[in-house]
Design a protein around this motif. Structure first.
Motif, PDB file in Angstrom:
ATOM      1  N   LYS A  55       8.400  12.161  49.089  1.00 43.05           N
ATOM      2  CA  LYS A  55       7.426  11.063  49.780  1.00 43.05           C
ATOM      3  C   LYS A  55       6.793  11.593  50.753  1.00 43.05           C
ATOM      4  O   LYS A  55       5.494  11.558  50.926  1.00 43.05           O
ATOM      5  N   ASP A  56       7.492  12.452  51.576  1.00 44.98           N
ATOM      6  CA  ASP A  56       6.622  13.152  52.853  1.00 44.98           C
ATOM      7  C   ASP A  56       5.799  14.406  52.237  1.00 44.98           C
ATOM      8  O   ASP A  56       4.642  14.528  52.792  1.00 44.98           O
ATOM      9  N   MET A  57       6.122  14.851  51.205  1.00 47.71           N
ATOM     10  CA  MET A  57       5.512  15.928  50.496  1.00 47.71           C
ATOM     11  C   MET A  57       4.058  15.112  50.040  1.00 47.71           C
ATOM     12  O   MET A  57       2.846  15.719  50.547  1.00 47.71           O
ATOM     13  N   ALA A  58       4.080  14.110  49.532  1.00 45.04           N
ATOM     14  CA  ALA A  58       2.982  13.595  48.931  1.00 45.04           C
ATOM     15  C   ALA A  58       2.160  12.867  50.230  1.00 45.04           C
ATOM     16  O   ALA A  58       0.940  13.053  50.066  1.00 45.04           O
ATOM     17  N   LEU A  59       2.906  12.343  51.122  1.00 43.25           N
ATOM     18  CA  LEU A  59       2.049  11.726  52.216  1.00 43.25           C
ATOM     19  C   LEU A  59       1.246  12.841  53.055  1.00 43.25           C
ATOM     20  O   LEU A  59       0.196  12.602  53.649  1.00 43.25           O
ATOM     21  N   PHE A  60       1.869  13.951  52.874  1.00 45.01           N
ATOM     22  CA  PHE A  60       1.339  15.249  53.802  1.00 45.01           C
ATOM     23  C   PHE A  60       0.190  15.560  52.802  1.00 45.01           C
ATOM     24  O   PHE A  60      -0.729  15.834  53.537  1.00 45.01           O
TER      25      PHE A  60
ATOM     26  N   LEU B 117       6.494  11.830  43.697  1.00 46.70           N
ATOM     27  CA  LEU B 117       5.282  12.875  43.957  1.00 46.70           C
ATOM     28  C   LEU B 117       4.188  12.583  42.811  1.00 46.70           C
ATOM     29  O   LEU B 117       2.865  12.052  43.355  1.00 46.70           O
ATOM     30  N   CYS B 118       4.490  12.414  41.638  1.00 45.15           N
ATOM     31  CA  CYS B 118       3.478  12.074  40.699  1.00 45.15           C
ATOM     32  C   CYS B 118       2.999  10.734  40.960  1.00 45.15           C
ATOM     33  O   CYS B 118       1.737  10.391  40.967  1.00 45.15           O
ATOM     34  N   ASN B 119       3.721   9.626  41.249  1.00 41.47           N
ATOM     35  CA  ASN B 119       3.312   8.335  41.446  1.00 41.47           C
ATOM     36  C   ASN B 119       2.039   8.349  42.509  1.00 41.47           C
ATOM     37  O   ASN B 119       1.281   7.535  42.504  1.00 41.47           O
TER      38      ASN B 119
ATOM     39  N   CYS C  60       7.679   1.401  42.635  1.00 43.47           N
ATOM     40  CA  CYS C  60       7.589   2.330  41.751  1.00 43.47           C
ATOM     41  C   CYS C  60       7.480   3.658  42.378  1.00 43.47           C
ATOM     42  O   CYS C  60       7.711   4.716  41.698  1.00 43.47           O
ATOM     43  N   THR C  61       7.309   3.793  43.684  1.00 40.76           N
ATOM     44  CA  THR C  61       7.246   4.925  44.530  1.00 40.76           C
ATOM     45  C   THR C  61       8.835   5.251  44.806  1.00 40.76           C
ATOM     46  O   THR C  61       9.084   6.506  44.585  1.00 40.76           O
ATOM     47  N   ASN C  62       9.369   4.606  45.417  1.00 44.59           N
ATOM     48  CA  ASN C  62      10.748   4.711  46.059  1.00 44.59           C
ATOM     49  C   ASN C  62      11.793   3.746  45.561  1.00 44.59           C
ATOM     50  O   ASN C  62      12.653   3.249  46.327  1.00 44.59           O
ATOM     51  N   GLY C  63      11.950   3.407  44.477  1.00 44.02           N
ATOM     52  CA  GLY C  63      13.230   2.254  43.819  1.00 44.02           C
ATOM     53  C   GLY C  63      14.008   2.837  42.997  1.00 44.02           C
ATOM     54  O   GLY C  63      14.473   2.162  42.449  1.00 44.02           O
TER      55      GLY C  63
ATOM     56  N   VAL D 294       7.749  -1.101  57.907  1.00 45.24           N
ATOM     57  CA  VAL D 294       8.111   0.258  57.448  1.00 45.24           C
ATOM     58  C   VAL D 294       8.407   0.275  56.182  1.00 45.24           C
ATOM     59  O   VAL D 294       9.428  -0.434  55.645  1.00 45.24           O
ATOM     60  N   SER D 295       7.435   0.781  55.335  1.00 44.12           N
ATOM     61  CA  SER D 295       7.602   0.465  53.736  1.00 44.12           C
ATOM     62  C   SER D 295       7.505   1.744  52.973  1.00 44.12           C
ATOM     63  O   SER D 295       6.770   2.718  53.437  1.00 44.12           O
ATOM     64  N   THR D 296       8.585   1.801  51.902  1.00 44.70           N
ATOM     65  CA  THR D 296       8.662   2.952  51.153  1.00 44.70           C
ATOM     66  C   THR D 296       7.729   2.932  49.923  1.00 44.70           C
ATOM     67  O   THR D 296       7.705   3.836  48.933  1.00 44.70           O
ATOM     68  N   SER D 297       6.697   1.861  50.170  1.00 45.33           N
ATOM     69  CA  SER D 297       5.894   1.729  48.993  1.00 45.33           C
ATOM     70  C   SER D 297       4.438   2.618  49.078  1.00 45.33           C
ATOM     71  O   SER D 297       4.585   3.992  49.485  1.00 45.33           O
ATOM     72  N   ASN D 298       3.431   2.301  48.272  1.00 45.96           N
ATOM     73  CA  ASN D 298       2.504   3.345  47.990  1.00 45.96           C
ATOM     74  C   ASN D 298       1.048   2.884  48.716  1.00 45.96           C
ATOM     75  O   ASN D 298       0.303   3.952  48.890  1.00 45.96           O
ATOM     76  N   ARG D 299       1.040   1.883  49.471  1.00 46.82           N
ATOM     77  CA  ARG D 299      -0.237   1.427  49.930  1.00 46.82           C
ATOM     78  C   ARG D 299      -0.246   0.749  51.107  1.00 46.82           C
ATOM     79  O   ARG D 299       0.578  -0.388  51.402  1.00 46.82           O
ATOM     80  N   ASN D 300      -0.983   1.016  52.312  1.00 48.13           N
ATOM     81  CA  ASN D 300      -0.938   0.408  53.407  1.00 48.13           C
ATOM     82  C   ASN D 300      -2.404  -0.340  53.697  1.00 48.13           C
ATOM     83  O   ASN D 300      -2.616  -0.718  54.946  1.00 48.13           O
ATOM     84  N   PHE D 301      -2.996  -0.695  52.626  1.00 50.78           N
ATOM     85  CA  PHE D 301      -4.162  -1.379  52.770  1.00 50.78           C
ATOM     86  C   PHE D 301      -4.221  -2.536  53.609  1.00 50.78           C
ATOM     87  O   PHE D 301      -2.975  -3.290  53.513  1.00 50.78           O
TER      88      PHE D 301
END
Lengths: 464, 196
Positions: A180-185, A218-220, A345-348, A423-430
């Motif tokens: 997840k950190d890799m992707a956020l980076f 990562l692919c997510n 679907c990111t971190n479940g 603080v969320s392990t999901s994919n969007r902070n819109f």
């Protein structure tokens, strides 16, 4: 000298449309309840059925409540949408894993988990996170509802071929640093539009070293850099993960399939339209401070100042910080947290629950923090129980809920109230993503767990 | 809605923000509809920027500003990022926009617009900056989008650019045909592919 993307894409081209896109054959169409009803209506209006119903799999996930799934959904509008999917699947002869069915879960968790998604396939779904399935070595991408209808009607889609990009991450990730950190980076470096127009192949030793769960994460997130999709060439990790799963080939067929899948890699001399290399050691646990996933910093870092932002970007940057209640140049460490969400679907997946439990074990949820731990599927939830993680988490004051998309986009009852920090392990902070006025900070399961047990934003590396 | 495109000349609605995501265009809670009534989605276009929680209009949002109107939305770069929800394109169409001009679109949303007969027009950052300035100076300034010739013109300054549109999609837009009409004629080729 072809890229793996070229090989898979080109093998699925039925024809090139003159002066236009490719007509691409699709191996799997996944449908959830939100983006499919109008496509089914379209088929009815045209008086046609699904062209290849055996290639289409349906399951509700966005609206499903995360408790009391044995009872009808309370919200009548949500219930109607979930019921519509079941009725449409029955009418058109499609496989359907309904709510509370042991096979149900988030479509992007269930697809790989049942080996419905296999190397070399083309996979689409009316959902931008379809890129997840690229982790098994497939070309998988999100589409709109008109395109869902196209695939239902013809098992094909008209699509211009994206350009290809390879992102290599070499070296080893540090302690407490996850996929997840890799992707956020990557998003923080490339921005949310840095890969628009491209299909991304992830490579390099740090990517190879990821488990399947890490690769799926990562692919997510490929779409959050703007990419149509992202994938990883299949290898022994992929084969070991898929072997024996429900829809994987069996016996001799399996051996033949693996031989074919071993050929699925970019040629040594393949030329990519763009290639980028990062050093894994540069990546720290990440967190977002703004209202798009590209607005990320190291958890112990500082929010950019106005000097760091381009003049065209200033209005959007200031609007984001105002929404989040943060100031330019400040630190996030130590800021209080109201909610923590583990799931999506990111971190479940099981590894995410193991990670969260590794920090929760022997500690206790901070008073005042509301934590929602939502497995991505019933299978994940069963595995949590088999491994005894539920006991560890319960002892720490956490409960495991029932599977679904949940607070990732708040279409079910799991909504973050206005003004609250999650603080969320999901994919969007819109803006408003987790409920109107909600404030989302995206992070890994480890960073989410660290926030859950301390009550404020914490570097997970300080909680060994 | 299927409609034939030719030349569109209209005033514009400016939205000079970058990275406008589809969650803002239409928030998730409006995705529960099981039908495709564009008017419903149009009424909720930019819902949380446009209305207060009590349903009253937010005065400072451009759609509530009586000076602005027209069939063309002009937006900052990376318009339509995030979720693949086609409901965003339905909302834009349902509100009455036929064209969206930006310097950069997210891929999925761009396809969704085209599939709903809303034309995404990609212009250079310079053209976009000038257009925002033009509209700011005169909200009644007009833009001409000429689909047959693939040109977009800021009529106040006379500056014109050509925009990309592949020949197939241009034919579809000018003749009100969609991709499914096309694909349904390709059954034999699809079956031949499957036998390979």
């Amino acid at each position: 000298m072809n890229t793996l993307f070229d090989k898979i894409w080109d093998a699925h081209v039925v024809q090139h449309v003159e002066g236009g896109p490719d007509q691409l054959y699709i191996d799997r169409l996944y449908c959830h309840e939100v983006t499919s009803p109008q496509a089914f209506d379209g088929l009815r209006e045209r008086g046609i059925g699904c062209f290849r119903p055996d290639r289409i799999f349906c399951m509700p996930d966005h609206n499903t409540p995360t408790e009391g799934q044995d009872k009808p959904i309370e919200d009548p509008v949500s219930r109607k949408q979930v019921d519509a999917l079941a009725a449409n699947a029955a009418e058109f002869g499609l496989t359907h894993f309904g709510m509370n069915d042991p096979d149900n879960g988030i479509i992007h968790v269930v697809g790989p988990e049942k080996a419905l998604s296999l190397p070399g396939m083309t996979i689409v779904c009316g959902d931008s996170h379809t890129s997840t399935h690229g982790a098994v070595g497939a070309v998988a991408f999100g589409i709109g509802t008109s395109e869902v209808e196209m695939v239902m009607a013809s098992q094909c889609i008209l699509q211009a071929k994206p350009k290809s990009m390879r992102i290599r991450i070499e070296g080893e990730l540090g302690d407490g640093v996850t996929a997840k950190d890799m992707a956020l980076f990557l998003m923080s470096r490339l921005t949310t539009s840095g890969a628009t127009g491209y299909f991304v192949e992830y490579a390099g030793s740090a990517v190879r070293a990821l488990s399947m769960e890490g690769r799926l994460t990562l692919c997510n997130l490929s779409i959050e850099m703007g990419a149509r999709g992202g994938f990883i060439a299949p290898d022994e990790t992929t084969f070991a993960y898929l072997k024996g799963r429900e829809y994987a080939p069996k016996g001799e067929e399996w051996d033949k399939a693996v031989e074919a899948w071993k050929q699925l890699r970019s040629d040594e001399d393949a030329v990519f339209d763009r290639e980028i290399v990062f050093d894994a050691a540069e990546i720290a646990p990440m967190i977002t401070y703004g209202t798009n996933p590209g607005m990320g910093i190291a958890v112990n870092g500082y929010i950019p100042t106005l000097d760091d932002i381009s003049s065209e970007g200033c209005q959007s940057f200031c609007k984001a910080l105002q929404y989040m209640g943060f100031r330019p140049g400040e630190m996030l460490l130590g800021k209080p947290v109201d909610y923590v969400f583990l799931g999506a679907c990111t971190n479940g997946r099981i590894e995410d629950f193991r990670a969260f439990a590794s920090i929760a074990a022997g500690r206790h949820k901070a008073p005042g923090v509301v934590a929602w731990l939502v497995p991505g599927s019933w299978k994940v939830r069963r595995q949590i129980e088999e491994e005894g993680l539920d006991k560890v988490l319960e002892a720490a004051g956490f409960e495991i809920r029932q599977p679904g998309c949940s607070a990732c986009l708040a279409m079910n009852p799991d909504k973050i109230p206005a003004g609250k920090y999650c603080v969320s392990t999901s994919n969007r902070n819109f803006e408003g993503r987790q409920g109107p006025g909600s404030r989302t900070l995206l992070a890994s399961p480890l960073t989410a767990a660290a926030a859950a047990v301390t009550g404020f934003i914490t570097d997970p590396r300080l909680l060994p | 809605m299927k409609q034939k495109f030719d030349i569109i000349e209209s005033t514009c609605v400016p939205l000079p923000l970058e990275n406008v995501d589809t969650d803002q265009i239409i928030p998730a809670r409006f995705l529960k509809a099981t039908t495709r009534e564009e008017s419903f989605f149009g009424e909720n276009l930019f819902r949380d920027w446009r209305y207060n929680p009590d349903g009253t209009p937010k005065r400072d949002f451009v759609l509530n500003d009586p000076r602005y109107g027209g069939e063309i939305l002009v937006a900052g770069r990376n318009f339509g990022s995030g979720s693949s929800r086609e409901h965003a394109a339905w909302a834009i169409a349902g509100y009455g926009f036929k064209v969206v001009i930006s310097s950069f679109f997210a891929d999925i949303h761009k396809n969704n617009e085209l599939n709903n007969f809303v034309l995404p027009v990609v212009v250079t950052p310079e053209f976009l900056a000038e257009l925002f300035a033009t509209i700011d100076a005169d909200p009644k300034a007009k833009v001409r989008v000429d689909v047959p010739n693939q040109t977009v013109t800021n009529l106040a300054t006379g500056h014109s650019e050509s925009f990309e549109l592949n020949a197939y999609k241009k034919y579809c837009l000018m003749n009100a045909l969609d991709d499914i009409d096309y694909l349904l004629l390709q059954k034999e080729k699809i079956e031949a592919y499957e036998k390979k």
